[in-house]
Design a protein around this motif. Sequence first.
Motif, PDB file in Angstrom:
ATOM      1  N   HIS A 570       0.805  -1.224   0.000  1.00 56.95           N
ATOM      2  CA  HIS A 570       0.000   0.000   0.000  1.00 56.95           C
ATOM      3  C   HIS A 570       0.831   1.263   0.000  1.00 56.95           C
ATOM      4  N   ALA A 571       2.009   1.212   0.573  1.00 51.75           N
ATOM      5  CA  ALA A 571       2.839   2.417   0.661  1.00 51.75           C
ATOM      6  C   ALA A 571       4.304   2.009   0.578  1.00 51.75           C
ATOM      7  N   GLU A 572       5.108   2.902   0.044  1.00 51.40           N
ATOM      8  CA  GLU A 572       6.532   2.630  -0.081  1.00 51.40           C
ATOM      9  C   GLU A 572       7.131   2.360   1.299  1.00 51.40           C
ATOM     10  N   GLY A 573       7.832   1.240   1.381  1.00 52.87           N
ATOM     11  CA  GLY A 573       8.493   0.886   2.619  1.00 52.87           C
ATOM     12  C   GLY A 573       7.669   0.058   3.581  1.00 52.87           C
ATOM     13  N   ASP A 574       6.389  -0.253   3.217  1.00 54.75           N
ATOM     14  CA  ASP A 574       5.590  -1.021   4.190  1.00 54.75           C
ATOM     15  C   ASP A 574       5.979  -2.511   4.236  1.00 54.75           C
ATOM     16  N   GLY A 575       6.656  -2.981   3.193  1.00 48.56           N
ATOM     17  CA  GLY A 575       7.153  -4.359   3.195  1.00 48.56           C
ATOM     18  C   GLY A 575       6.097  -5.427   3.261  1.00 48.56           C
ATOM     19  N   LEU A 576       4.860  -5.091   2.934  1.00 41.82           N
ATOM     20  CA  LEU A 576       3.761  -6.042   3.134  1.00 41.82           C
ATOM     21  C   LEU A 576       3.690  -7.146   2.077  1.00 41.82           C
ATOM     22  N   TRP A 577       4.398  -7.004   0.980  1.00 48.27           N
ATOM     23  CA  TRP A 577       4.315  -8.046  -0.050  1.00 48.27           C
ATOM     24  C   TRP A 577       5.498  -9.014  -0.024  1.00 48.27           C
ATOM     25  N   GLN A 578       6.495  -8.763   0.780  1.00 50.96           N
ATOM     26  CA  GLN A 578       7.562  -9.743   0.924  1.00 50.96           C
ATOM     27  C   GLN A 578       7.236 -10.630   2.130  1.00 50.96           C
ATOM     28  N   THR A 579       7.645 -11.870   2.019  1.00 52.35           N
ATOM     29  CA  THR A 579       7.256 -12.855   3.027  1.00 52.35           C
ATOM     30  C   THR A 579       8.460 -13.661   3.482  1.00 52.35           C
ATOM     31  N   ALA A 580       8.367 -14.232   4.658  1.00 53.60           N
ATOM     32  CA  ALA A 580       9.432 -15.083   5.182  1.00 53.60           C
ATOM     33  C   ALA A 580       9.329 -16.472   4.562  1.00 53.60           C
ATOM     34  N   PRO A 581      10.461 -17.144   4.362  1.00 56.78           N
ATOM     35  CA  PRO A 581      10.429 -18.507   3.818  1.00 56.78           C
ATOM     36  C   PRO A 581       9.641 -19.455   4.707  1.00 56.78           C
ATOM     37  N   ALA A 582       8.996 -20.416   4.070  1.00 53.01           N
ATOM     38  CA  ALA A 582       8.278 -21.475   4.779  1.00 53.01           C
ATOM     39  C   ALA A 582       8.400 -22.741   3.954  1.00 53.01           C
ATOM     40  N   ASP A 583       8.317 -23.877   4.592  1.00 47.90           N
ATOM     41  CA  ASP A 583       8.498 -25.141   3.880  1.00 47.90           C
ATOM     42  C   ASP A 583       7.185 -25.857   3.612  1.00 47.90           C
ATOM     43  N   ALA A 584       6.096 -25.111   3.606  1.00 46.29           N
ATOM     44  CA  ALA A 584       4.794 -25.701   3.302  1.00 46.29           C
ATOM     45  C   ALA A 584       4.667 -25.929   1.791  1.00 46.29           C
ATOM     46  N   THR A 585       3.618 -26.635   1.407  1.00 46.90           N
ATOM     47  CA  THR A 585       3.268 -26.772  -0.007  1.00 46.90           C
ATOM     48  C   THR A 585       1.846 -26.260  -0.208  1.00 46.90           C
ATOM     49  N   VAL A 586       1.544 -25.928  -1.457  1.00 46.10           N
ATOM     50  CA  VAL A 586       0.192 -25.524  -1.834  1.00 46.10           C
ATOM     51  C   VAL A 586      -0.329 -26.620  -2.754  1.00 46.10           C
ATOM     52  N   PRO A 587      -1.227 -27.473  -2.305  1.00 40.19           N
ATOM     53  CA  PRO A 587      -1.650 -28.626  -3.113  1.00 40.19           C
ATOM     54  C   PRO A 587      -2.318 -28.214  -4.422  1.00 40.19           C
ATOM     55  N   LEU A 588      -2.084 -29.005  -5.448  1.00 43.49           N
ATOM     56  CA  LEU A 588      -2.773 -28.813  -6.722  1.00 43.49           C
ATOM     57  C   LEU A 588      -4.279 -28.849  -6.486  1.00 43.49           C
ATOM     58  N   GLY A 589      -4.989 -27.883  -7.061  1.00 44.37           N
ATOM     59  CA  GLY A 589      -6.438 -27.846  -6.929  1.00 44.37           C
ATOM     60  C   GLY A 589      -6.937 -26.990  -5.796  1.00 44.37           C
ATOM     61  N   SER A 590      -6.021 -26.388  -5.033  1.00 47.78           N
ATOM     62  CA  SER A 590      -6.438 -25.522  -3.933  1.00 47.78           C
ATOM     63  C   SER A 590      -6.423 -24.068  -4.382  1.00 47.78           C
ATOM     64  N   VAL A 591      -7.112 -23.207  -3.648  1.00 45.47           N
ATOM     65  CA  VAL A 591      -7.093 -21.770  -3.890  1.00 45.47           C
ATOM     66  C   VAL A 591      -6.749 -21.073  -2.577  1.00 45.47           C
TER      67      VAL A 591
END
Length: 717
Positions: A570-591
């Motif tokens: 939303h604003a310069e410097g808010d850092g809201l779109w970068q995320t910390a690494p995680a080792d989860a998966t997103v299954p095929l067919g999920s939203v």
Amino acid sequence: MDAVSRVHDAFRHRVAVGDLPGGAAPTPGLDAPDAAAMFEAQVLSRALDIVSREMQKAGQGFYTIGSSGHEGMAAVAQALRSDDIAFLHYRDAAFQIARAAQAGQDRDQITGDMLRSFACAADDRISGGRHKVLGSRALMIPPQTSTIASHLPKALGTAFGIGAARRARPEGAILPRDAIALASFGDASLNHSTAQGAINAGGWAVARGADLPLLLVCEDNGIGISVRTPRDWVARSLRSRPGLRYFAADGCDLYAAFAAAREAAAHVRRARQPAVLHLSMVRLYGHAGADVAETYLSADEIAEAEARDPLLTGVRLLRDAGALAPAAALELYDAVLERTRAAAQAAPNWRRLADAEEVMAPIVPPLRMALPTATLTDGAGAPPQPMVRHIADTLGKLMEAHPEIVLMGEDVGAKGGVYGATRGLQARFGPGRVIDTLLDEQTILGMAIGMAHNGFIPIPEIQFLAYLHNAEDQLRGEAATLPFFSNGQFANPMVVRIAGLGYQKGFGGHFHNDNSLAVLRDIPGLILACPSSGAEAGAMLRECVRLAREENRVSVFLEPIALYPMRDLHAEGDGLWQTAPADATVPLGSVGVHGPGRDIALISYGNGHYLCHKAAKRLADTGIAPRIVNLRWLSPLPEAALLDALAGCGAALVVDECRRSGNLSEALICLLAERTDLRAARLTAEDSFIATGPAHAATLPSVEGIVAAARALLDRA
């Protein structure tokens, strides 16, 4: 008299009266039993051509393109081992028949296999009734359709994979360490860009020191359907290629063809470098069953071709070598044709595929052989980072956990890719696993397909979505069709990484910003993934690799370039779109579902998902409660999960950053109309290419456009 009858009658008459063509004496090196066996394979190939046309006239056979005149390929099979993988030209029935004998199969089995393929019988051993193709899992012949040299890049990749497996053998490897890969093609196909690219890539790889045991066989019958090949064109073209050893012989002479093939194969196996065997052949009959050669060839030209019948030459050579008397050869010919006709009498009783479900069964291949699943390095405690770093880190973890994973593409090594997504990986894992290729998308994808044949899990990179169009047939016509045409017996699992989509502010216009996915979404069996954030990119990439390793799937992992470096929302410097690494998966067919709002659902993916988050804040500030649904998986569409995610919402707005025509929003709006009562609308990009500079987003959805479209939809009575 039709060509089939004319050639048949001429053979029987000329052998009976001793009117055999002259020519060179039998080339030494082929003993009598092997020569007689090769001739029997040639005769069976001819008999099958005759009977296939009879079956077609009776309504029991289909697709009668034949091998008559190319029976010399039996000699090539005899010169190779039965565990040398072979990607065959569609006129190579004699090769498969000879290899079947080499592998210990009896003539009745191979005859039945071929006839069932002609008849599209459901118990056809290779395609299960889906196409008339050459192929056999037991004989290490992956099936091809009517190829225009599109199999050469994957043959090149298979040869490269044999060499790579000598250095580090993957658990799923199926080819011997000293195997070679063969690919055969016609003289007309030599001119196709796919063939030229593969031949050039082979020489280029040799110049870089690659272990590349590849034997190319050009079957030169002098004509491409109706267009004559210029005299000496094939020889002049192939002799001049650097890194490619040239061998040649008369393919109508089984002794000479065997000697040349044996010498060529020995060179490839010993030197671990590619060679081409140029066989002069003849095409008897027309191109295919519906083709009438008399419409474009003179009577003299047809007669000259028929006089070169390799079976006639074979009878003379066998006689001169003391291997088989002409009378015995004629008796064999008549007996084989009679047995083949008798076997074909059962065709009306063979079951054909019954319905769509049965036809489609192997589009999704069977599960892969069980492989150990390694635990990935835990990313806990790492700081938030943008998408491009998530991708690089995830690739590194996957390669560390699974040694069968190989990366390849232009500039993926020392440079780390155009945007740094593979930076540091070559230094970490070596050039044998992070492979810098030449600039040729067909070769990059073909290399991946071929390496997958020998147990590797390739992750090829195509630099930009716009560049895929140079090579899309490698996905459509080769990778995705292999399980279908082999009834699940062969597969080439891989994950294709492609940087794409729009919203780049000053780079490349439509050359580097392509926002059309139609070319990928209509390939049966292909999985299309598109992340929109860093953590999601890592999770989905892990799922795509799992799908390749465990389920034999081919995935395209589409990475939105504009989101690679994105940190703020939303604003310069808010850092809201970068995320910390995680080792989860997103299954095929999920939203993904964000927010509990019930007024309107904003359905999107990629850059559109990012824009929807911006728009959702503006809508919420005016009292509208939005819910954001992130598709993630664009093909096959996650329909069930999407419909569940819309429960309780009053309206749905599809935000599609791709063009209005032929893209995702059409399918989504159709799904909503068929399966829900929601008020629905779509906001898409214009049917336009993308501009460079200040107008880079002028044709694409915007935050303002999303807000306006959402309000308009909610204002509907």
